[in-house]
Scaffold this motif. Structure first.
Motif, PDB file in Angstrom:
ATOM      1  N   MET A  39       8.658  14.421  61.058  1.00 29.63           N
ATOM      2  CA  MET A  39      10.044  14.733  60.717  1.00 29.63           C
ATOM      3  C   MET A  39      10.283  14.566  59.218  1.00 29.63           C
ATOM      4  O   MET A  39       9.740  13.656  58.588  1.00 29.63           O
TER       5      MET A  39
ATOM      6  N   ALA B 107      15.610  18.560  57.750  1.00 29.40           N
ATOM      7  CA  ALA B 107      16.482  18.464  58.913  1.00 29.40           C
ATOM      8  C   ALA B 107      17.949  18.590  58.539  1.00 29.40           C
ATOM      9  O   ALA B 107      18.752  19.150  59.279  1.00 29.40           O
TER      10      ALA B 107
ATOM     11  N   LEU C 111      16.068  19.885  64.632  1.00 24.12           N
ATOM     12  CA  LEU C 111      15.485  18.773  63.875  1.00 24.12           C
ATOM     13  C   LEU C 111      16.579  17.803  63.416  1.00 24.12           C
ATOM     14  O   LEU C 111      16.381  16.589  63.391  1.00 24.12           O
TER      15      LEU C 111
ATOM     16  N   ILE D 110       9.571   8.244  59.240  1.00 24.67           N
ATOM     17  CA  ILE D 110      10.277   9.439  58.760  1.00 24.67           C
ATOM     18  C   ILE D 110      10.455   9.370  57.242  1.00 24.67           C
ATOM     19  O   ILE D 110      10.191  10.340  56.521  1.00 24.67           O
TER      20      ILE D 110
END
Length: 361
Positions: free
Chosen positions: A85, A90, A233, A278
């Motif tokens: 991610m 995102a 996402l 992340i």
């Protein structure tokens, strides 16, 4: 009993071997020939079904090992998923996608509580798992929240089974509905990201809609697949928020199971590592300005490999979860959770569809 144990070991070994081969093929683009089609069928729904069928026919075997593996493997997998991610990408969906995400997540949780707890009387743990999976990203959210709750295996099995069935339906139904309603690429992408549970099914539905309407992609300058994936996402990042808030939302659950601790002290350690993964991937491993283009490219490939391995680990954990769902436990759970999952999904799908079309995004 010996036959049961040998059968259990054999299935675990075979599934592990197939998933490892699938990981190698996917990660390193190995040409597996006719074996590729077989490997693709070893998916999360299939492995969960194998576990459930085994439990129904053989009963529960190695119950302690099942619970340990389903819990720990899910936690480690969720952390590893963080490497796949990127916060900046995102959040690139813009304010429209962000606003819809915030509203839909909390609205779905609230509606799930009303349908599950107030109307159907589903137990709080299963109801919350179903609502979480519908609100964010299906199996991954159920896995993360289930680990935070230390959920019972049978409740996890039911929630995951409902999510996987509805995912399969959405993959076939959504592109047809979108075409019948004449939805734009942007409208369909937003709807798929909100109303379909798992990211894989969102990607599949978006790709199918692009293939059905290539003329819209060129004329509108936007792909349903790209938009749906980006918004999804953004929603996936809400796993962190939801797990952090879970001890607060489920105060009574924690009060009964973990006495003497404030709700915020029940926040699981693995979700902190998930968030750090992340951040590390976003600002270190994939940061070309920090590491340079070549090194950042290597870091990005490493991140994708770890995230892909995590997905295969989650798939394997489905067997351990399913193998805990015996006929007796299924009878205890009942039909109501399935009704909650279906009704909640229909409500979210229709309301979000009406909103997106009426606002003419």
């Amino acid at each position: 009993m010996k036959l049961k144990k040998l059968s259990y070991i054999f299935i675990v070994v075979v599934l592990s071997a197939f998933l490892f081969l699938s990981f190698i093929v996917d990660t390193f683009n190995v040409d597996a020939g006719c074996l590729s089609s077989v490997l693709k069928k070893v998916s999360s729904p299939f492995v969960l079904a194998v576990g459930i069928v085994f439990a129904m026919l053989m009963g529960e075997v190695y119950s302690k090992f099942n619970k340990l593996m389903s819990k720990k493997m899910l936690q480690y997998s969720v952390v590893a998923l963080g490497f796949g991610m990127n916060i900046e990408k995102a959040l690139a969906s813009g304010w429209e996608g962000m606003l819809l995400t915030v509203v839909s997540v909390f609205a779905t949780l609230g509606l799930g509580w009303v349908i599950g707890r107030k109307l159907l009387g589903v137990d709080s743990e299963t109801s919350y798992l179903l609502s979480s999976g519908t609100a964010i990203c299906g199996g991954s959210a159920v896995a993360a929240v289930g680990s935070a709750l230390n959920a019972k295996s049978e409740n996890l099995s039911v929630a995951l089974a409902v999510v996987f069935v509805l995912n399969a339906l959405a993959l076939f139904l959504f592109p047809s509905i979108g075409s019948a309603l004449g939805m734009s690429m942007k409208q369909f992408g937003m709807w798929a990201a909100i109303a379909i549970h798992d990211t894989s099914s969102v990607v599949g539905a978006g790709a199918a809609y692009d293939q059905l309407h290539p003329e819209l992609v060129s004329s509108q300058g936007v792909s349903a697949l790209e938009l749906a994936t980006t918004i999804k996402l953004t929603r996936a990042l809400w796993i962190v928020v939801l797990v952090l808030l879970t001890p607060f939302f489920m105060k009574s659950h924690f009060a009964n199971n973990v006495r003497g601790k404030a709700w915020y002290r029940n926040i699981p350690t693995f979700i902190v590592w998930f968030l750090l993964a992340i951040l590390f991937n976003t600002y270190v491993l994939s940061n070309s300005s920090l590491l340079g283009g070549k090194v950042a490219n290597i870091g990005g490939n490493f991140s994708r490999m770890v995230a892909d391995l995590a997905k295969h680990m989650i798939t394997l954990s489905m067997f351990f979860i399913g193998a805990s769902l015996t006929i007796n436990t299924l009878r205890k759970v009942g039909l109501k959770p399935m009704i909650q999952g279906v009704v909640l999904w229909i409500c979210v799908s229709t309301v979000s569809l009406a909103f997106i079309i009426s606002c003419r995004f």
